[in-house]
Design an enzyme around this catalytic site. Structure first.
Site, PDB file in Angstrom:
ATOM      1  N   GLU A 108       0.804  -1.393   0.065  1.00 43.07           N
ATOM      2  CA  GLU A 108      -0.078   0.044   0.016  1.00 43.07           C
ATOM      3  C   GLU A 108       0.723   1.142   0.014  1.00 43.07           C
ATOM      4  O   GLU A 108       0.591   2.223  -0.406  1.00 43.07           O
ATOM      5  CB  GLU A 108      -0.917  -0.045   1.344  1.00 43.07           C
ATOM      6  CG  GLU A 108      -2.069  -1.235   0.946  1.00 43.07           C
ATOM      7  CD  GLU A 108      -2.857  -1.403   2.229  1.00 43.07           C
ATOM      8  OE1 GLU A 108      -2.499  -1.503   3.430  1.00 43.07           O
ATOM      9  OE2 GLU A 108      -4.154  -1.061   2.282  1.00 43.07           O
ATOM     10  N   GLU A 128      -3.963  -9.396   3.615  1.00 46.49           N
ATOM     11  CA  GLU A 128      -4.585  -9.139   4.850  1.00 46.49           C
ATOM     12  C   GLU A 128      -5.859 -10.027   5.135  1.00 46.49           C
ATOM     13  O   GLU A 128      -6.054 -10.440   6.282  1.00 46.49           O
ATOM     14  CB  GLU A 128      -5.430  -7.612   4.886  1.00 46.49           C
ATOM     15  CG  GLU A 128      -4.221  -6.231   5.107  1.00 46.49           C
ATOM     16  CD  GLU A 128      -3.168  -6.394   3.843  1.00 46.49           C
ATOM     17  OE1 GLU A 128      -3.328  -6.677   2.704  1.00 46.49           O
ATOM     18  OE2 GLU A 128      -3.012  -5.173   3.936  1.00 46.49           O
TER      19      GLU A 128
HETATM   20  N1  3HC Z   1       4.122  -8.257  11.666  1.00 49.16           N
HETATM   21  C1  3HC Z   1       5.006  -8.738  12.790  1.00 49.16           C
HETATM   22  N2  3HC Z   1       5.899  -9.695  12.527  1.00 49.16           N
HETATM   23  C2  3HC Z   1       6.003 -10.268  11.459  1.00 49.16           C
HETATM   24  C3  3HC Z   1       5.180  -9.696  10.256  1.00 49.16           C
HETATM   25  C4  3HC Z   1       4.387  -8.746  10.486  1.00 49.16           C
HETATM   26  N3  3HC Z   1       3.390  -8.252   9.433  1.00 49.16           N
HETATM   27  N4  3HC Z   1       5.770 -10.430   9.168  1.00 49.16           N
HETATM   28  C5  3HC Z   1       6.698 -11.299   9.675  1.00 49.16           C
HETATM   29  N5  3HC Z   1       6.795 -11.194  10.993  1.00 49.16           N
HETATM   30  C6  3HC Z   1       7.678 -11.795  11.759  1.00 49.16           C
HETATM   31  C7  3HC Z   1       7.279 -13.367  11.921  1.00 49.16           C
HETATM   32  O1  3HC Z   1       6.415 -13.532  13.025  1.00 49.16           O
HETATM   33  C8  3HC Z   1       8.714 -13.905  12.335  1.00 49.16           C
HETATM   34  O2  3HC Z   1       8.881 -13.624  13.643  1.00 49.16           O
HETATM   35  P1  3HC Z   1       9.816 -14.476  14.374  1.00 49.16           P
HETATM   36  O3  3HC Z   1      11.188 -15.005  13.714  1.00 49.16           O
HETATM   37  O4  3HC Z   1      10.038 -14.164  15.968  1.00 49.16           O
HETATM   38  O5  3HC Z   1       9.156 -15.927  14.446  1.00 49.16           O
HETATM   39  C9  3HC Z   1       9.561 -13.345  11.420  1.00 49.16           C
HETATM   40  O6  3HC Z   1       9.143 -11.800  11.072  1.00 49.16           O
HETATM   41  C10 3HC Z   1       9.982 -13.820  10.071  1.00 49.16           C
HETATM   42  O7  3HC Z   1       9.143 -14.039   9.500  1.00 49.16           O
HETATM   43  P2  3HC Z   1       8.575 -15.529   8.798  1.00 49.16           P
HETATM   44  O8  3HC Z   1       9.283 -16.644   9.702  1.00 49.16           O
HETATM   45  O9  3HC Z   1       7.208 -15.611   8.464  1.00 49.16           O
HETATM   46  O10 3HC Z   1       9.708 -15.328   7.370  1.00 49.16           O
HETATM   47  P3  3HC Z   1       9.532 -15.870   6.104  1.00 49.16           P
HETATM   48  O11 3HC Z   1      10.743 -15.193   5.390  1.00 49.16           O
HETATM   49  O12 3HC Z   1       9.334 -17.256   5.851  1.00 49.16           O
HETATM   50  O13 3HC Z   1       8.264 -15.019   5.391  1.00 49.16           O
HETATM   51  C11 3HC Z   1       6.703 -13.250   5.084  1.00 49.16           C
HETATM   52  C12 3HC Z   1       8.179 -13.693   5.313  1.00 49.16           C
HETATM   53  C13 3HC Z   1       6.365 -13.827   3.700  1.00 49.16           C
HETATM   54  C14 3HC Z   1       6.577 -11.662   5.023  1.00 49.16           C
HETATM   55  C15 3HC Z   1       5.707 -13.688   6.075  1.00 49.16           C
HETATM   56  O14 3HC Z   1       6.403 -13.406   7.354  1.00 49.16           O
HETATM   57  C16 3HC Z   1       4.523 -12.897   6.114  1.00 49.16           C
HETATM   58  O15 3HC Z   1       3.695 -13.654   5.316  1.00 49.16           O
HETATM   59  N6  3HC Z   1       4.228 -12.031   7.030  1.00 49.16           N
HETATM   60  C17 3HC Z   1       3.046 -11.322   7.170  1.00 49.16           C
HETATM   61  C18 3HC Z   1       2.669 -10.541   5.953  1.00 49.16           C
HETATM   62  C19 3HC Z   1       1.284  -9.747   6.101  1.00 49.16           C
HETATM   63  O16 3HC Z   1       0.305 -10.518   6.469  1.00 49.16           O
HETATM   64  N7  3HC Z   1       1.444  -8.554   5.920  1.00 49.16           N
HETATM   65  C20 3HC Z   1       0.205  -7.729   5.998  1.00 49.16           C
HETATM   66  C21 3HC Z   1       0.018  -7.228   7.366  1.00 49.16           C
HETATM   67  S1  3HC Z   1      -1.598  -6.432   7.962  1.00 49.16           S
HETATM   68  C22 3HC Z   1      -1.307  -4.798   7.059  1.00 49.16           C
HETATM   69  O17 3HC Z   1      -0.307  -4.763   6.228  1.00 49.16           O
HETATM   70  C23 3HC Z   1      -2.662  -3.955   7.298  1.00 49.16           C
HETATM   71  C24 3HC Z   1      -2.630  -2.828   6.481  1.00 49.16           C
HETATM   72  O18 3HC Z   1      -3.423  -3.029   5.270  1.00 49.16           O
HETATM   73  C25 3HC Z   1      -3.059  -1.765   7.070  1.00 49.16           C
END
Ligand code: 3HC
Ligand code: NAI
Length: 707
Positions: A108, A128
């Site tokens: 975004e 999301e």
């Molecule tokens: N918030 C907080 N922590 C997060 C995070 C996030 N969005 N994304 C990843 N992390 C943390 C994980 O919990 C993990 O923590 P840990 O090492 O303490 O367990 C660490 O970052 C590494 O994450 P992964 O083990 O998942 O790493 P990968 O490399 O396998 O994957 C990723 C990376 C694809 C980015 C995956 O972490 C992911 O899918 N994250 C979530 C992405 C997401 O859902 N984003 C949207 C958030 S909602 C939003 O943005 C609202 C907006 O519209 C207003």
């Protein structure tokens, strides 16, 4: 600039480079959006800066909002003052330079920039919906303007990650750099090139693609219809559609307001809380708190599988699908050929469905080598045994593997319930032995239970977990107990569902309750798919070992009649030839009623809620026993296993999270009441009693040290 700053501004001639540095994935934690805004303002105020680049330090651009902050009631900046709005209103061009992930709020932010450039390996998406919310940073309004409502709907409602080349084709990215090109330098070059361009190319000003909605007004209803089954009981996917609909109807600022309203309906919903919990539970499950840190997993370059049956074939496919060459043996050339034929047929089905390309199928098949015998697999780094579930068949296999496999090779068993220690004891290298319990179909199901034998070395377990991740699984550690964690915690559910029939329920009624709850299929239909003979064999083994074992006469009767499920055209349901649709069968009703009468069980009717609780509470109690015995690390691991092993609805978090929503005391009281009514099989576990007495949530339950 200090290294600990979350966001910093560097100057490269006339270009300001804003770098976000919030490892590991540059989530928008408190301080990050504020930091970006501060740098942006600084850049705008500096006459020496003509344009800016926004880039992420480390392995990623920005993976989105910080999920840990949701539901905490933190005040958010009002519309107009958020990082997206400030970027959108910038007077100087900003180039988003994307590597790793631009997800959620990260994408975004990029959409509010004026140009988007990425490396070929980057992925973008608005995931999301997968955590029960919708893109709340303008994504539902800007993406449809940029790529059209149809493509935007597809991305927002599925939450899928889109690879950079596809994102370029869709129009999300303006440019994808060639392989190996330097992203920062490339982005600076673009910023230099567009520094003077006016008006600034803003997504908010684009209207051409939005017009597509007027040409196809049915697209939103069609989308709702297409997700009806998958998204039942959920709100987020529908709010996503409403938000995109608003984008096509309203000017951007009003659309943003609507997006906020729809977002607010979701943020603290049960669905969003459960999905957030599942997200973190899936990451927690990788932690092995009692194993020494710093042990590197052994390198696995080649694998072998013994037994080319249902599971062996699926396991071999799992290796091949992730690029690991695998050799496979069976006891006869015919069985091996049959197994290879099945593998080929499984891949061919995927090709037919369009989920796999023919050339990729050939590449995968070429990694699976049927070979003659043990000598031909001796130099594999890991071997997984998947022969018949009988100790007397498995033991000689383990002896043979011990004698032939090279030193350092790991020997794993795919047994679903047998004692891994007994198998390890057949070898001279019990430290190299463990269980790796795949779920059927092994190439599809994500769960992999890593079963810890008494003598399994930490490096063996760590390698099994790492290997699981390498082949796309979600590995979870389990103690060596009959059925391990997933199946053992599920076993009482399997009994209770048949006992309910004795008391007056019918399979179709139970199945409907569980499908309404959110399972993709009801448990009786699943039983027919898996084969009723499989469960019967396990029951016979357990009954022989335990005189108090609760038999299931109705289920036994069906098996005795040769009703093994889909494969025999009849089980709990009847099936038409060549069709997998279950049809309620009066013959089964008759057997149920007759058996109940013979057993003298009074008949009554059940509410849906009672059916649901009878099944799930029995498993909650068993899961507590498993934790109390130190066979699992945490309640959330059980949840991960239910999500990925049994299709438990993700938006309910998992078995134990769901039970927490009811409350530990209420669960205990009901279990105790059934204990009084039904006797021993409902005796509350000690852990459950303790949790209820202290008001401790299941998710906070302390497990005994793993043994
Ligand atoms: N918030 C907080 N922590 C997060 C995070 C996030 N969005 N994304 C990843 N992390 C943390 C994980 O919990 C993990 O923590 P840990 O090492 O303490 O367990 C660490 O970052 C590494 O994450 P992964 O083990 O998942 O790493 P990968 O490399 O396998 O994957 C990723 C990376 C694809 C980015 C995956 O972490 C992911 O899918 N994250 C979530 C992405 C997401 O859902 N984003 C949207 C958030 S909602 C939003 O943005 C609202 C907006 O519209 C207003
Ligand atoms: P299967 O009967 O489909 O396949 C077993 C294969 O092993 C057959 O091809 C058989 O010829 C071969 N075999 C038997 N003895 C052998 C020997 N001595 N040497 C080499 N090959 C031999 O059985 P399935 O379902 O694949 O099960 C295999 C294992 O996986 C069992 O331990 C089972 O409990 C476990 N499992 C099964 C699940 C399922 O849903 N089917 C799920 C999870 C685990």
């Amino acid at each position: 600039m200090s290294e600990t700053e979350l966001v910093r501004l560097d100057r490269e001639g006339p270009i300001g480079v804003i770098t976000v540095n919030n490892p590991p994935v540059n989530a928008l934690s408190p301080g990050v959006p504020e930091g970006i805004i501060a740098c942006l303002r600084e850049g705008e105020a500096d006459p020496a800066i003509a344009a800016m680049v926004l880039i992420g330090a480390g392995r990623s651009f920005i993976a989105g909002a910080d999920i840990r902050q949701f539901g905490k009631g933190r005040p958010r900046p009002p519309l107009g003052q958020r990082v997206y709005d400030v970027l959108d209103a910038a007077a100087k061009p900003v180039v988003a330079a994307i590597h790793g992930y631009a997800l959620g709020g990260g994408l975004e932010i990029a959409l509010a920039c004026h140009y988007r450039i990425a490396v070929p390996s980057a992925k973008v998406g608005l995931p999301e919906v997968l955590i029960g919310i919708l893109p709340g940073g303008g994504g539902t309004q800007r993406l449809p303007r940029l790529i059209g409502p149809k493509a935007a709907l597809d991305m927002i409602v599925s939450g899928r990650h889109v690879p950079a080349p596809e994102a370029r084709t869709l129009g999300i990215l303006d440019e994808v750099l060639p392989e190996g090109a330097d992203l920062r330098a490339g982005a600076i070059a673009v910023a230099t090139r567009i520094a003077a361009a006016r008006p600034l190319p803003r997504v908010r000003d684009k209207t051409d693609r939005i017009a597509e909605a007027a040409a196809d007004p049915g697209m939103f209803d069609a989308m709702r219809a297409s997700i009806a089954r998958r998204a039942r009981n959920q709100k987020a996917p529908y709010n996503c559609i409403l938000a995109v609909e608003a984008a096509c109807r309203l000017p951007l600022d009003e659309g943003l307001k609507r997006e906020q309203e729809l977002f607010a309906e979701l943020e603290n919903s049960d669905e969003a809380r459960a999905l957030r919990y599942a997200f973190f539970a899936e990451r927690e499950v990788a932690r092995l708190p009692d194993l020494p840190e710093g042990i590197a997993p052994r390198e696995i370059r080649t694998a072998a599988v013994v037994g080319a049956g249902t599971m062996g074939g699926g396991i071999a496919m799992s290796f091949a699908d992730y690029g690991i060459p695998v050799r496979i043996i069976d006891s006869t050339p015919e069985a091996l050929a049959r197994g290879m034929e099945k593998i080929r047929a499984n891949y061919a089905t995927s090709v037919k469905r369009g989920s796999l390309k023919q050339d990729e199928m050939e590449r995968r098949l070429a990694r699976i080598h049927p070979v003659g015998g043990y000598a031909d697999i001796a130099d594999a780094d890991v071997v997984i045994e998947a022969v018949f579930e009988e100790m007397d068949v498995k033991k000689p296999v383990f002896r043979a593997l011990d004698q032939t496999m090279k030193s350092g090779a790991l020997i794993f068993s795919n047994t679903s319930a047998l004692d891994v220690d007994q198998l390890a004891a057949e070898t001279n290298r019990p430290a190299d032995v463990a269980g790796t319990h795949f779920f059927s179909p092994a190439n599809v199901m994500k769960l992999l239970e890593v079963v810890r034998g008494t003598k399994s070395a930490p490096a063996t377990l760590i390698t099994a977990m790492a290997l699981g991740r390498k082949i796309g699984k979600i590995p979870a550690m389990a103690g060596n107990t009959d059925g391990f964690v997933a199946n053992r915690s599920r076993a009482p559910f399997n009994s209770e569902m048949v006992i309910l029939l004795e008391e007056g329920c019918l399979p179709e009624q139970v199945d409907k309750v569980m499908v309404d709850f959110g399972y993709p299929m009801g448990p009786f239909a699943v039983g027919d798919l898996a084969g009723l003979d499989v469960g019967a064999a396990g029951r016979r083994r357990r009954a022989a070992a335990n005189p108090n074992y609760r038999t299931l006469p109705i289920a036994d009767k069906l098996v005795e009649m040769g009703r093994f499920g889909q494969k025999t055209g009849a089980g709990w349901y009847r099936y038409e030839k060549g069709d997998r649709t279950p049809h309620p069968d009066p013959e089964v009703t008759r057997i149920i009623r007759e058996t109940a009468a013979r057993m003298g069980v009074p008949q009554r009717s059940f509410t849906d809620e009672e059916i649901l609780r009878r099944l799930l509470f029995s498993s909650v109690n068993e899961a507590c026993r498993i934790l109390e015995e130190g066979k699992a690390y945490r309640a959330s691991d059980v949840d991960v296993m239910w999500l990925h092993g049994f299709g438990f609805p993700r938006y309910r978090g998992g078995l134990m999270f769901w039970a927490d929503q009811i409350g530990v005391k209420a669960v205990y009281d009901q279990i105790e009441a059934w204990h009084q009514q039904y006797g021993d099989r409902w005796a509350p576990s000690k852990l459950l009693r303790d949790l209820a007495a202290t008001g401790t949530a299941f998710r906070d339950a302390k497990a005994a040290p793993m043994v």
